[in-house]
Design a protein around this motif. Structure first.
Motif, PDB file in Angstrom:
ATOM      1  N   LYS A  78      -0.139  11.840  -2.058  1.00 37.77           N
ATOM      2  CA  LYS A  78       1.055  11.988  -1.163  1.00 37.77           C
ATOM      3  C   LYS A  78       1.818  10.488  -1.247  1.00 37.77           C
ATOM      4  CE  LYS A  78       0.508  16.038   1.059  1.00 37.77           C
ATOM      5  NZ  LYS A  78      -0.960  16.438   0.497  1.00 37.77           N
ATOM      6  N   THR A  79       3.064  10.407  -1.287  1.00 43.44           N
ATOM      7  CA  THR A  79       3.766   9.254  -1.184  1.00 43.44           C
ATOM      8  C   THR A  79       4.681   9.091   0.288  1.00 43.44           C
ATOM      9  OG1 THR A  79       5.667  10.207  -2.062  1.00 43.44           O
ATOM     10  CG2 THR A  79       3.960   8.918  -3.452  1.00 43.44           C
ATOM     11  N   ILE A  80       5.056   7.757   0.553  1.00 41.69           N
ATOM     12  CA  ILE A  80       5.884   7.767   1.670  1.00 41.69           C
ATOM     13  C   ILE A  80       7.139   7.378   0.872  1.00 41.69           C
ATOM     14  CG2 ILE A  80       6.508   6.102   3.725  1.00 41.69           C
ATOM     15  CD1 ILE A  80       3.723   5.608   4.073  1.00 41.69           C
ATOM     16  N   ALA A  83       1.128   4.433  -4.195  1.00 41.88           N
ATOM     17  CA  ALA A  83       1.166   5.857  -4.585  1.00 41.88           C
ATOM     18  C   ALA A  83       2.097   6.277  -5.366  1.00 41.88           C
ATOM     19  CB  ALA A  83       1.070   6.796  -3.464  1.00 41.88           C
ATOM     20  N   GLN A  84       3.285   5.791  -5.056  1.00 40.47           N
ATOM     21  CA  GLN A  84       4.505   6.099  -5.891  1.00 40.47           C
ATOM     22  C   GLN A  84       4.373   5.591  -7.339  1.00 40.47           C
ATOM     23  OE1 GLN A  84       7.935   4.051  -4.230  1.00 40.47           O
ATOM     24  NE2 GLN A  84       7.739   5.054  -1.945  1.00 40.47           N
ATOM     25  N   ASN A 128       1.838   7.832  -9.072  1.00 39.78           N
ATOM     26  CA  ASN A 128       2.273   9.228  -9.708  1.00 39.78           C
ATOM     27  C   ASN A 128       3.406   9.364 -10.785  1.00 39.78           C
ATOM     28  OD1 ASN A 128       0.797  10.325  -7.738  1.00 39.78           O
ATOM     29  ND2 ASN A 128       2.518  10.764  -6.025  1.00 39.78           N
ATOM     30  N   SER A 165      -1.416   8.367   1.609  1.00 39.60           N
ATOM     31  CA  SER A 165      -0.905   7.897   0.482  1.00 39.60           C
ATOM     32  C   SER A 165      -1.974   6.884  -0.202  1.00 39.60           C
ATOM     33  CB  SER A 165       0.349   7.116   0.584  1.00 39.60           C
ATOM     34  OG  SER A 165       0.248   5.935   1.331  1.00 39.60           O
ATOM     35  N   VAL A 190       0.892  -1.207   0.169  1.00 38.32           N
ATOM     36  CA  VAL A 190       0.044   0.098   0.122  1.00 38.32           C
ATOM     37  C   VAL A 190       0.864   1.217   0.048  1.00 38.32           C
ATOM     38  CG1 VAL A 190      -1.944   0.997   0.976  1.00 38.32           C
ATOM     39  CG2 VAL A 190      -1.358  -1.277   1.546  1.00 38.32           C
ATOM     40  N   SER A 191       1.901   1.230   0.600  1.00 36.11           N
ATOM     41  CA  SER A 191       2.826   2.520   0.953  1.00 36.11           C
ATOM     42  C   SER A 191       3.521   2.787  -0.350  1.00 36.11           C
ATOM     43  CB  SER A 191       3.712   2.295   2.025  1.00 36.11           C
ATOM     44  OG  SER A 191       4.611   1.554   1.887  1.00 36.11           O
ATOM     45  N   VAL A 192       3.724   1.892  -1.379  1.00 31.77           N
ATOM     46  CA  VAL A 192       4.418   2.140  -2.441  1.00 31.77           C
ATOM     47  C   VAL A 192       3.268   2.159  -3.682  1.00 31.77           C
ATOM     48  CG1 VAL A 192       6.695   1.375  -1.797  1.00 31.77           C
ATOM     49  CG2 VAL A 192       4.952  -0.203  -2.844  1.00 31.77           C
TER      50      VAL A 192
END
Lengths: 327, 331
Positions: free
Chosen positions: B270-272, A200-201, A204, B258, A196-198
């Motif tokens: 937004k990202t981590i 968004a990267q 984008n 995120s 989940v935390s990657v």
């Protein structure tokens, strides 16, 4: 580029799908007699403009991946046509097809199984370039440029896929896809396998690449939240056909088709009142024997008599298209 | 004081592989009350499933090993129980719903057979009675034509129906605690909604549920209280509203910012930074410090303990202690 594009402003279409059908024969017996067809994609028409991201949503088995695979030539179409920049992809001769399909790329869900474990990153991202004689300058530098664009350090080029994390592997896949300087990329659940935390990267990154190269995507996902954060337009698919197609704002914020409404209400969203959830009864019918009339009528909370017998025709509401007898 | 149904204290689990021994779960403590749905949220590899499997003592050993800790269930330490006693506990007192029903159901046996076997084994009832109860439960989880489905093999059912069979099997022994490990991750949202309804019905009957998921949306919909795990440790614990409105740990904050939301405002996500560290390669001190925008020297040197923030709200971050000190000096 603004996320919500003026739909009238899209002049040149990159992909135009006309009444596309991808059927798979079901074979039985020792003589492989065809006993029926799985109608994975059963008559879909849609247009994707230059620089546009079309989100394709639907539940598992609705045919969304098959549609994406048919466009890039990984499945054989049964009927219908796909035009790429005005050229009919299904009538091209072999040589032209090779040149044209270079500009159509695909990124898969599982970033590891779509990379050859025996090839290092350098070979993976430059293999196509060598094949098509597209290396610019030094091969090393070209590979590093591509990796940088995908957000990876240039010094990783001699490493192997297993040495990377999921997000990094998907970046390698993206670098490979853009190496061919494509105009159109099918993104088939590109972030579903990522942490989940990657996610968004990577989302984008895909938006940035669209902006710098004026790319078009068909962004396939079962996750409406992901689609709503990237797509300009959203197509909702159910049992091989479209239920609704329109701008992201129209479809996500003001859905019209009862299936879209149920689908959106079922997405768990932090902060939303869970009492508004619509729980659909029953199961999706089999695509080898879709129900008569409207295909959604077996589960539709608003079903009417006409839905059981008559296939709904397309209704336009502004720039949106919806296939439902309610409208 | 009413004793909690499940109380885990200082659980430590290690795995030994070719690359050495690493910590899969470090100093994890939490409790689950009666009739409570507690969410355990985290990314792949953070140790949430290992925690769940430890409760049932289903950690494959080797390579896994429960190094330290206590798991009290109704006051009894499950880790000190004999193998035979544990077997009687599994299924009847604590049952589990797995993510992949295909992997949890036997492909060689008919649905009905598998259900009846469980009932006969645990409840010591006749075959006829077991059959009757099985059919009742299949109907309760809304499987159409339950009688006919009794003779179906798992592969003849869709994923959603298989998961409902699993749920029926988990429920029919009327357990006190259900551990649901990503019960809806492999399912479509519309089927997920159906499964949610079932889980909420269980809660009505005062069954406690430990729900493991990576989806913050699921946490919002289902849970009373939440534990956020990151890289083998608990990062934050709070009730549902606090975790969403007032997250304290930088990881929870980043995660909430995120995740793609169902919105069309066109704002960039937004990202981590960076990626989840591999368990063989956790950084010293705070495991999140490499990705944390607020990390300072102390984060490298010491492991942050859980600091109290409010009632039922704790987070493992030195910032909280600092903030508290600042507040005190300001008074």
């Amino acid at each position: 580029m603004s996320k919500i594009m003026d739909l009238q402003g899209i002049k040149s279409s990159v992909i135009e799908i006309k009444d596309l059908k991808t059927w798979f024969p079901i074979q039985r017996g020792i003589l492989s007699k065809t006993a029926g067809y799985v109608r994975a994609v059963d008559g879909i028409s849609l247009t994707i403009g230059r620089g546009e991201i079309v989100g394709l949503v639907g539940e598992s088995g609705c045919g969304k991946s098959t549609l994406g695979r048919t466009i890039v030539g990984l499945e054989k179409a049964w009927k219908g046509t796909v035009f790429f920049q005005g050229q009919n992809l299904f009538t091209l001769n072999r040589r032209d097809r090779r040149q044209v399909t270079r500009k159509l790329q695909i990124i898969f869900q599982d970033p590891l199984s779509s990379l050859n474990p025996r090839m290092n990153v350098f070979d993976i991202v430059t293999e196509g370039l060598v094949e098509f004689g597209m290396i610019e300058g030094n091969r090393d530098d070209h590979a590093k440029r591509l990796l940088n664009e995908a957000g990876l350090e240039g010094d990783v080029i001699f490493r192997y896929p297993h040495e990377f994390s999921g997000g990094q592997r998907q970046r390698i896949n993206i670098a490979r896809a853009i190496s061919m300087r494509p105009d159109f990329i099918v993104c088939d659940e590109p972030v579903s396998a990522l942490d989940v935390s990657v996610q968004a990267q990577v989302i984008n990154l895909l938006i940035d690449l669209r902006d710098t190269h004026n790319l078009s995507y068909l962004f396939i996902s079962h996750d409406l939240s992901v689609v709503s954060s990237i797509a300009n337009r959203v197509a909702v698919m159910y049992l091989g056909i479209l239920a609704e197609y329109g701008s992201t704002v129209d479809v996500i914020d003001h859905p019209m088709h009862p299936y879209t409404i149920a689908l959106i209400s079922a997405v768990p969203v932090p902060g939303r009142d869970k009492k508004k959830r619509i729980v659909l009864e029953g199961e999706t019918p089999s695509p080898s024997a879709p129900p008569p009339g409207c295909r959604f009528h077996t589960r539709c909370p608003e079903v009417m008599k006409v839905c059981r017998v008559k296939v709904p025709s397309m209704t336009r509401s502004g720039t949106r298209q919806v296939w439902c007898h309610l409208y | 004081m009413q004793r909690n149904l499940l109380e885990i204290k200082d659980l430590n689990v290690t795995f030994t592989t070719d690359e050495g021994t690493f910590n899969a779960v470090e100093n994890v403590s939490f409790h689950v009350g009666r009739g409570e749905i507690v969410g355990l949220v985290g990314e792949s590899g953070c140790g949430k499933s290992v925690t769940a499997l430890s409760i049932l003592r289903l950690i494959p050993s080797p390579p896994g090993r429960i190094e330290r800790g206590n798991i009290f269930f109704k006051g009894k330490d499950l880790l000190k129980m004999s193998f035979g006693d544990m077997r009687r506990f599994r299924g009847r007192a604590i049952s589990m719903i797995f993510q992949e029903p295909v992997a949890a159901l036997s492909p060689l046996h008919r649905i009905g057979q598998q259900m009846k076997e469980v009932l006969i084994l645990h409840k010591k009832i006749s075959k006829e009675k077991a059959k009757q109860i099985s059919i009742e439960w299949l109907e309760k989880v809304k499987i159409p034509d339950a009688k006919e489905k009794m003779v179906a093999y798992p592969h003849q059912l869709s994923g959603g129906m298989q998961q409902r069979v699993m749920i029926a099997m988990a429920l029919m022994l009327d357990p006190d605690l259900i551990i649901a490990d990503e019960p809806t991750t492999a399912l479509d949202v519309t089927v997920q909604a159906q499964v949610f309804e079932l889980i909420l019905e269980m809660k009505q009957k005062h069954t406690s549920i430990l729900l493991i998921t990576h989806d913050m949306g699921v946490i919002w919909e289902m849970c009373d209280r939440v534990l956020v795990m990151y890289a083998a440790r608990i990062a934050e614990e709070a009730n549902r509203n606090d975790i969403f409105s007032n997250p304290a740990h930088p990881y929870t904050q980043g995660l909430l910012k995120s995740i793609p939301k169902l919105s069309t405002d066109g704002k960039r996500l937004k990202t981590i930074n960076g990626h989840v560290p591999s368990p063989t390669n956790y950084p010293s001190g705070c495991h999140f410090r490499d990705r944390c925008p607020f990390a300072f020297d102390r984060c490298r040197e010491e492991e942050p303990p859980l600091f109290d923030i409010a009632k039922e709200h704790m987070a493992a971050c030195f910032l909280i202690q600092q903030r508290e000190l600042l507040n005190k000096s300001g008074e």
